[in-house]
Design an enzyme around this catalytic site. Sequence first.
Site, PDB file in Angstrom:
ATOM      1  N   ASP A   7       0.860  -1.163   0.000  1.00 38.40           N
ATOM      2  CA  ASP A   7       0.000   0.000   0.000  1.00 38.40           C
ATOM      3  C   ASP A   7       0.906   1.226   0.000  1.00 38.40           C
ATOM      4  OD1 ASP A   7       0.916   0.298   2.616  1.00 38.40           O
ATOM      5  OD2 ASP A   7      -1.063   0.191   3.538  1.00 38.40           O
ATOM      6  N   CYS A  64       3.309  -3.026   4.064  1.00 40.72           N
ATOM      7  CA  CYS A  64       2.439  -1.914   4.430  1.00 40.72           C
ATOM      8  C   CYS A  64       3.113  -1.198   5.590  1.00 40.72           C
ATOM      9  CB  CYS A  64       1.012  -2.365   4.743  1.00 40.72           C
ATOM     10  SG  CYS A  64       0.753  -3.329   6.241  1.00 40.72           S
ATOM     11  N   THR A  66       2.796  -1.497   8.931  1.00 37.19           N
ATOM     12  CA  THR A  66       3.254  -2.429   9.972  1.00 37.19           C
ATOM     13  C   THR A  66       3.420  -3.851   9.457  1.00 37.19           C
ATOM     14  OG1 THR A  66       0.998  -2.991  10.635  1.00 37.19           O
ATOM     15  CG2 THR A  66       2.069  -1.134  11.787  1.00 37.19           C
ATOM     16  N   HIS A  97       9.642 -24.012   9.206  1.00 37.62           N
ATOM     17  CA  HIS A  97       8.562 -24.707   9.903  1.00 37.62           C
ATOM     18  C   HIS A  97       7.195 -24.548   9.252  1.00 37.62           C
ATOM     19  CE1 HIS A  97      10.704 -25.102  14.058  1.00 37.62           C
ATOM     20  NE2 HIS A  97      11.509 -25.379  13.042  1.00 37.62           N
ATOM     21  N   HIS A 132       6.703 -31.013  10.169  1.00 36.09           N
ATOM     22  CA  HIS A 132       6.098 -29.727   9.813  1.00 36.09           C
ATOM     23  C   HIS A 132       5.102 -29.882   8.659  1.00 36.09           C
ATOM     24  CE1 HIS A 132       8.934 -27.998  12.559  1.00 36.09           C
ATOM     25  NE2 HIS A 132       9.930 -28.569  11.900  1.00 36.09           N
TER      26      HIS A 132
END
Length: 149
Positions: A7, A64, A66, A97, A132
């Site tokens: 963004d 973005c 955060t 993982h 995993h």
Amino acid sequence: MIAIGSDHAGYLLKADIIKFLESKGLEVKDFGTNSPDSVDYPDYGRAVAEAVAGKECEKGILICGTGIGISIAANKVPGARAALCTDSYMAKMCKQHNDANIIAIGERVVGPGLALDIIETWLETEFLGGRHQNRLEKISDIEKKYLTK
């Protein structure tokens, strides 16, 4: 091919990441945004996640402010495994993982030098499989359960 999207709050870091990837000889498909003008992060999270889940692109990178919102949006797409990473250890573990096929970074949280280190670590790390893989299959089962409702 690596899908990339951001963004407005990730626009500047996205440009640095694209240069970094291209300098390593990697092909990049940019899903936008293409300016610092305000846009809605779910549009770009969805576009990259659909390209990765649909096998148009092998991996995806999202940015973005955060990394939180765009990773939440991406993870709504079945088959997307977007991991928000703020350090290289998280990048290593999300690949080993969780076989994360998309990485999310916050431009307002992580500086460009660390962001490139996170991405390089993620790109160079291999999925461990084994126990995993069973966990990834359980995640797919959750997706399937809610897709049929």
